[in-house]
Each structure stands twice: as C-alpha cells, then as structure tokens.
Design a protein around this motif. Sequence first.
Motif, mmCIF file in Angstrom:
data_model
loop_
_atom_site.group_PDB
_atom_site.id
_atom_site.type_symbol
_atom_site.label_atom_id
_atom_site.label_comp_id
_atom_site.label_asym_id
_atom_site.label_seq_id
_atom_site.Cartn_x
_atom_site.Cartn_y
_atom_site.Cartn_z
ATOM 1 N N TYR A 38 0.827 -1.204 0.000
ATOM 2 C CA TYR A 38 0.000 0.000 0.000
ATOM 3 C C TYR A 38 0.864 1.258 0.000
ATOM 4 O O TYR A 38 2.041 1.229 0.353
ATOM 5 C CB TYR A 38 -0.943 0.017 1.205
ATOM 6 C CG TYR A 38 -0.233 -0.095 2.538
ATOM 7 C CD1 TYR A 38 0.241 1.036 3.191
ATOM 8 C CD2 TYR A 38 -0.031 -1.329 3.137
ATOM 9 C CE1 TYR A 38 0.899 0.943 4.404
ATOM 10 C CE2 TYR A 38 0.621 -1.441 4.346
ATOM 11 C CZ TYR A 38 1.086 -0.297 4.974
ATOM 12 O OH TYR A 38 1.743 -0.394 6.174
ATOM 13 N N ARG A 49 0.221 -1.848 -6.024
ATOM 14 C CA ARG A 49 -0.191 -1.676 -4.633
ATOM 15 C C ARG A 49 -1.458 -0.836 -4.558
ATOM 16 O O ARG A 49 -1.827 -0.169 -5.512
ATOM 17 C CB ARG A 49 0.923 -1.044 -3.809
ATOM 18 C CG ARG A 49 1.267 0.378 -4.229
ATOM 19 C CD ARG A 49 2.622 0.834 -3.732
ATOM 20 N NE ARG A 49 3.635 0.134 -4.482
ATOM 21 C CZ ARG A 49 4.775 -0.326 -3.970
ATOM 22 N NH1 ARG A 49 5.062 -0.116 -2.726
ATOM 23 N NH2 ARG A 49 5.635 -0.982 -4.710
ATOM 24 N N PHE A 50 -2.104 -0.863 -3.397
ATOM 25 C CA PHE A 50 -3.233 0.015 -3.140
ATOM 26 C C PHE A 50 -2.708 1.403 -2.798
ATOM 27 O O PHE A 50 -1.735 1.534 -2.063
ATOM 28 C CB PHE A 50 -4.083 -0.497 -1.973
ATOM 29 C CG PHE A 50 -5.046 -1.566 -2.372
ATOM 30 C CD1 PHE A 50 -6.273 -1.231 -2.919
ATOM 31 C CD2 PHE A 50 -4.729 -2.894 -2.210
ATOM 32 C CE1 PHE A 50 -7.177 -2.221 -3.294
ATOM 33 C CE2 PHE A 50 -5.613 -3.883 -2.587
ATOM 34 C CZ PHE A 50 -6.834 -3.548 -3.130
ATOM 35 N N CYS A 51 -3.377 2.425 -3.310
ATOM 36 C CA CYS A 51 -2.962 3.805 -3.080
ATOM 37 C C CYS A 51 -4.134 4.625 -2.566
ATOM 38 O O CYS A 51 -5.281 4.402 -2.953
ATOM 39 C CB CYS A 51 -2.450 4.426 -4.378
ATOM 40 S SG CYS A 51 -1.030 3.580 -5.070
ATOM 41 N N TYR A 63 -6.134 0.533 -6.907
ATOM 42 C CA TYR A 63 -5.042 -0.428 -7.016
ATOM 43 C C TYR A 63 -4.416 -0.194 -8.372
ATOM 44 O O TYR A 63 -5.099 -0.186 -9.393
ATOM 45 C CB TYR A 63 -5.528 -1.873 -6.900
ATOM 46 C CG TYR A 63 -4.372 -2.841 -6.882
ATOM 47 C CD1 TYR A 63 -3.701 -3.106 -5.698
ATOM 48 C CD2 TYR A 63 -3.927 -3.450 -8.043
ATOM 49 C CE1 TYR A 63 -2.608 -3.967 -5.675
ATOM 50 C CE2 TYR A 63 -2.837 -4.313 -8.024
ATOM 51 C CZ TYR A 63 -2.187 -4.566 -6.850
ATOM 52 O OH TYR A 63 -1.108 -5.407 -6.823
ATOM 53 N N MET A 85 -9.521 -0.078 2.274
ATOM 54 C CA MET A 85 -8.211 -0.671 1.967
ATOM 55 C C MET A 85 -7.942 -1.886 2.858
ATOM 56 O O MET A 85 -7.447 -2.909 2.374
ATOM 57 C CB MET A 85 -7.091 0.369 2.127
ATOM 58 C CG MET A 85 -7.061 1.383 1.003
ATOM 59 S SD MET A 85 -5.769 2.627 1.210
ATOM 60 C CE MET A 85 -4.299 1.662 0.906
#
Length: 91
Positions: A38, A49-51, A63, A85
């Motif tokens: 993240y 990654r998750f943002c 993502y 998230m």
Amino acid sequence: MCIRDRIDKDWMFEGDFIMDRTEFIKIMKKNHVPNFYYNIDGKGRDDERFCLVKDGEKWNVYYSERGCKTTNKYFDTESEALKYMCKELSE
C-alpha cells in the motif's frame, strides 16, 4: 497461510470506529502486512499496490497494476477509504 488470512477483522465490526493513517499502519504492522502492499502518503512507488490520495473533497483508493488503475473507488472520509483498503487487503 496468506496475508489475507492473518488480518484481524474484529476492528471491522465496531460501529463508529474512526480510522486514521496511524491506526491503519498499526493494524497492518500487527497483522504483518508488508508496507509495499500500500501507499497512503503519496510518496514513493504507486504501482502494484493500493494507493490513497485526496482528490478534491473526496478520498480516492485505487489499485495500480502495470500503470493502470484496476480499482478506483471514492469515499467522503479518509476513515472510510482506509477501512476499505483494510478490507481489500484482507479478502
């Protein structure tokens, strides 16, 4: 056991739980989720990654995969975005 199986989901069921970035990081560390899954501060890599980013009055969670947003959700509060998230990282 994958990371998703290790996330402590008890916090998700607390009614008025307000999550901030500090609490998010604590939960991720407690559950051994690597920080490269993240990006919540907008610094460093934002791929694979998750943002989390502030977009006007909304909070955007996406993502990023190979430069494309494969998930793109908007939330009214940072807390809602961070909870999302956590849920995505636990599924």
